[in-house]
Design an enzyme around this catalytic site. Structure first.
Site, PDB file in Angstrom:
ATOM      1  N   CYS A   2       1.294  -1.228  -0.272  1.00  0.00           N
ATOM      2  CA  CYS A   2       0.388  -0.010   0.383  1.00  0.00           C
ATOM      3  C   CYS A   2       0.815   0.882   0.189  1.00  0.00           C
ATOM      4  CB  CYS A   2      -0.858   0.170   1.560  1.00  0.00           C
ATOM      5  SG  CYS A   2      -0.141  -0.343   2.492  1.00  0.00           S
ATOM      6  N   ASP A 101      -0.141 -10.532   6.996  1.00  0.00           N
ATOM      7  CA  ASP A 101       1.616 -10.574   7.896  1.00  0.00           C
ATOM      8  C   ASP A 101       1.522  -9.032   7.780  1.00  0.00           C
ATOM      9  OD1 ASP A 101       0.962  -8.776   4.880  1.00  0.00           O
ATOM     10  OD2 ASP A 101       2.752  -8.314   4.468  1.00  0.00           O
ATOM     11  N   ILE A 289       9.247  -7.436 -22.467  1.00  0.00           N
ATOM     12  CA  ILE A 289       9.326  -6.338 -23.426  1.00  0.00           C
ATOM     13  C   ILE A 289      10.507  -6.447 -24.732  1.00  0.00           C
ATOM     14  CG2 ILE A 289      10.315  -4.772 -21.862  1.00  0.00           C
ATOM     15  CD1 ILE A 289       7.758  -2.662 -22.821  1.00  0.00           C
ATOM     16  N   SER A 365      11.123  -9.878  -9.635  1.00  0.00           N
ATOM     17  CA  SER A 365      11.842  -9.182 -10.295  1.00  0.00           C
ATOM     18  C   SER A 365      13.490  -9.554 -10.131  1.00  0.00           C
ATOM     19  CB  SER A 365      11.973  -7.784 -10.143  1.00  0.00           C
ATOM     20  OG  SER A 365      12.759  -7.329 -11.074  1.00  0.00           O
ATOM     21  N   GLY A 366      14.739  -9.802 -10.740  1.00  0.00           N
ATOM     22  CA  GLY A 366      15.647 -10.242 -11.121  1.00  0.00           C
ATOM     23  C   GLY A 366      17.124  -9.096 -10.548  1.00  0.00           C
TER      24      GLY A 366
END
Length: 642
Positions: A2, A101, A289, A365-366
């Site tokens: 958030c 969490d 992409i 993501s890496g």
């Protein structure tokens, strides 16, 4: 996930609910699913949030309180080890209201005090109100994955996940922080604790801030370890890295909504997808992409590699090929960014995030693998300089002096090779710390002084980071500097802002704290060997990924911006950096700006990053300082290329 915001009043006035709502309205994109507020009875403090529901969709409303409503928390991000922490706390008698969490923060704080943050594994910023002590505590995660901005005056201390939420407070007027212009032009981003707004600062990574009747206190709770372990053999390191990566990916797959992964076909994203596939009973959704166009665009086209990896692991692969409307994008994206950057990866990150958000709410993501395991070309400086050292001194000096005669352009294979050779030769006689600076700088500090007519350059973030990096291992020393500067203030900042612009939660498992601490203890000689970047990481992945993926040529996750600045964006560039515009803004010497544009267009220099820094600063100023609407700025820019 958030956006959080709130403030603590020093002046005795009550917090107004409308002010919290106004801050939340600005960051609605971060949390379109829900919102909530808590104002302390008496009104001294208010905390609030906008929620993107990921875990406990129905019951995870924030703010969350403990059983007797003496502790309240709002938290942005994810706590990946919350299930283990929850079990431990329940065994001690703590009762939970939700399955969120974020609730573990309340009970951990009750049990451990401020030290509770050491138990957290995740990406987060939070605000915790302790009614018993009339004390507000805010904090940011270890690596700075999630940003947090702070404004302090005589009457209040305010915080928010995005700087523009602070501008919604009464009396806040946007103004340029001139003291950071030097660092911005030098590095291409604004390093913490500063921001581009006067009166607004970033809370640094791994930092806590408390405020109560005694005042404001701020402290660092964690730093990257700087002790290299040379007692462990290569085979053991391989096993540790393999286990660490797999565990990190598995932990970060926890969600009650669909998840996916960015996939470029590079080592980092491919490793993440491989381990996700191993721990999923459904095909992983992957997103890639590419760009339409000529040679420059094709240099950034990694779609064939992404397809290969997708086929290897049976993913549900989706790809998008774009010719982006960059002029239409820049004003909107710079509004979302809060601060200008010279890294064109923010455009690519936004486009692929927007594409993935059609299907999923969470993406892995890496990001971070290059920093941890030695993946950048700048880490090869010592390797190539060892080869140069075999040449006679006179020839090395001659090459260094003549390096500036080589053409420089990153959007042709030949010219890009010459650009890299030029950089290596020009820095060959520098000390290691200065050589690192040379590789990373957008503009040399002398050029910054010329641009700003010798105005004070403010702080030197790199010098401060090097002073704090006491490691005698050269590569890990650079890693420590990366972790204090470019990683949180450029790469992670743009990743957060561009993914959250489309309400997408982006997780970075290669920056798992345990994995980061492991990587920091690996000797340089194993991370990079004989000119092979990421040698140890690639050895750990040898039974996971094929050789042509492991050893393919590295390509950054950016755009062919240098070519665009010479082609379709040239009219916009020339107008935004025209002498009258530069003179009216009053920041830079118009003649120096004009020379920079001319040198880039003639390929005498590769001025891509410097020109993008200047152009983005002007667009950012029109949107944030001049208070022109995004639509009006976009229409003005489009008229230049009509």
């Amino acid at each position: 996930m958030c956006g959080i915001h709130g403030f603590y009043r020093f002046d005795g006035r009550a917090v107004e609910r409308a002010h919290l709502s106004a801050m939340g309205d600005v960051t609605r994109h971060r949390g379109p699913d829900d919102e909530g507020q808590h104002i302390e009875p008496g009104g001294r403090c208010g905390i609030a949030m906008r929620r993107l529901s990921i875990i406990d969709l129905a019951g995870g409303h924030q703010p969350i309180s403990n059983a007797d409503d003496t502790l309240w928390v709002v938290c942005n991000g994810e706590i990946y080890n919350f299930r283990e922490l929850r079990q431990e706390l329940q065994a001690r008698g703590y009762r939970f209201k939700t399955g969120s969490d974020s609730e573990v923060l309340l009970h951990l704080y009750d049990l451990h005090g401020d030290d509770f943050v050491h138990r957290l594994d995740g990406m987060f910023n939070f605000a915790l109100w302790d009614a018993r002590r009339q004390r507000l505590l805010i904090g940011r995660d270890h690596l700075g994955v999630k940003p947090l901005y702070v404004h302090q005056s005589a009457s209040l201390l305010a915080f928010a996940t995005e700087a523009k939420a602070l501008l919604a407070l009464p009396g806040m007027q946007p103004a340029l922080n001139r003291e950071v212009l030097g660092d911005y032009l030098h590095l291409g981003y604004v390093p913490a604790p500063h921001s581009m707004f006067a009166g607004i600062r970033k809370l640094p990574p791994a930092t806590l801030l408390s405020v109560d009747a005694q005042g404001v206190r701020e402290w660092r709770y964690w730093r990257l370890p700087q002790t290299v372990d040379r007692t462990v053999g290569e085979a053991e390191w391989v096993e540790r890295i393999r286990a660490g990566m797999e565990a990190a990916v598995q932990r970060q797959m926890v969600a009650d909504v669909p998840i996916g992964a960015f996939l470029s076909g590079g080592v980092d994203s491919s490793a993440v997808v491989a381990y996700m596939a191993r721990h999923s009973d459904q095909p992983i959704r992957t997103y890639a992409i590419g760009f339409e166009g000529g040679e420059a665009e094709q240099l950034y086209n990694e779609l064939p590699y992404a397809r290969q990896v997708a086929g290897l692991f049976g993913t549900e692969h989706r790809e998008i090929v774009v010719r982006p409307d960059v002029v239409g994008l820049l004003p909107r994206l710079l509004w979302h960014m809060d601060e200008p950057v010279a890294d064109s990866a923010f455009i690519t990150t936004y486009l692929v995030s927007e594409f993935a958000r059609r299907d999923v709410k969470v993406i892995l993501s890496g990001v971070g693998g290059d920093e941890l395991f030695g993946g950048y070309r700048r880490y090869l400086g010592g390797h190539y300089l060892d080869k140069l050292a075999r040449l006679p001194l006179w020839s090395r000096r001659l090459m260094a002096r003549t390096a500036g005669l080589l053409p420089s352009d990153r959007h042709s294979k030949v010219l890009n090779t010459l650009r890299l050779a030029r950089g290596l030769l020009a820095s060959s006689e520098l000390a290691p710390d200065d050589r690192y600076r040379h590789y990373l700088q957008v503009l040399p500090r002398d050029d910054v002084a010329a641009l700003t007519r010798g105005q004070p350059g403010g702080s030197d973030a790199l010098a401060a980071a090097f002073a704090a990096a006491g490691n005698d291992d050269a590569l890990n020393r650079m890693f420590a500097v990366d972790a204090e500067t470019q990683l949180p203030d450029d790469l992670l900042l743009l990743t957060d802002k561009m993914s959250m612009a489309v309400s997408l939660e982006c997780r970075v498992p290669l920056l798992d704290r345990a994995l980061v601490e492991l990587a920091a203890s690996i000797p340089e000689s194993l991370k990079v060997r004989n000119g092979r970047l990421k040698h140890l990481m690639k050895s750990a992945l040898a039974d996971v990924l094929p050789p042509d993926i492991l050893d393919r040529r590295k390509r950054g996750f950016g755009t062919p911006m240098g070519a665009w600045l010479k082609q379709q964006l040239a009219p916009v560039l020339r107008r935004l950096l025209a002498a009258d515009v530069v003179r009216d803004r009053g920041l830079f010497d118009p003649a120096v700006v004009a020379r920079l544009v001319a040198d880039h267009e003639a390929a005498r220099i590769d001025g891509t990053d410097a020109l993008l820094a200047l152009m983005n600063l002007e667009i950012w100023s029109r949107v944030h300082l001049d208070r022109h609407s995004v639509d009006d700025v976009t229409a003005e820019l489009k008229s230049l290329i009509a």
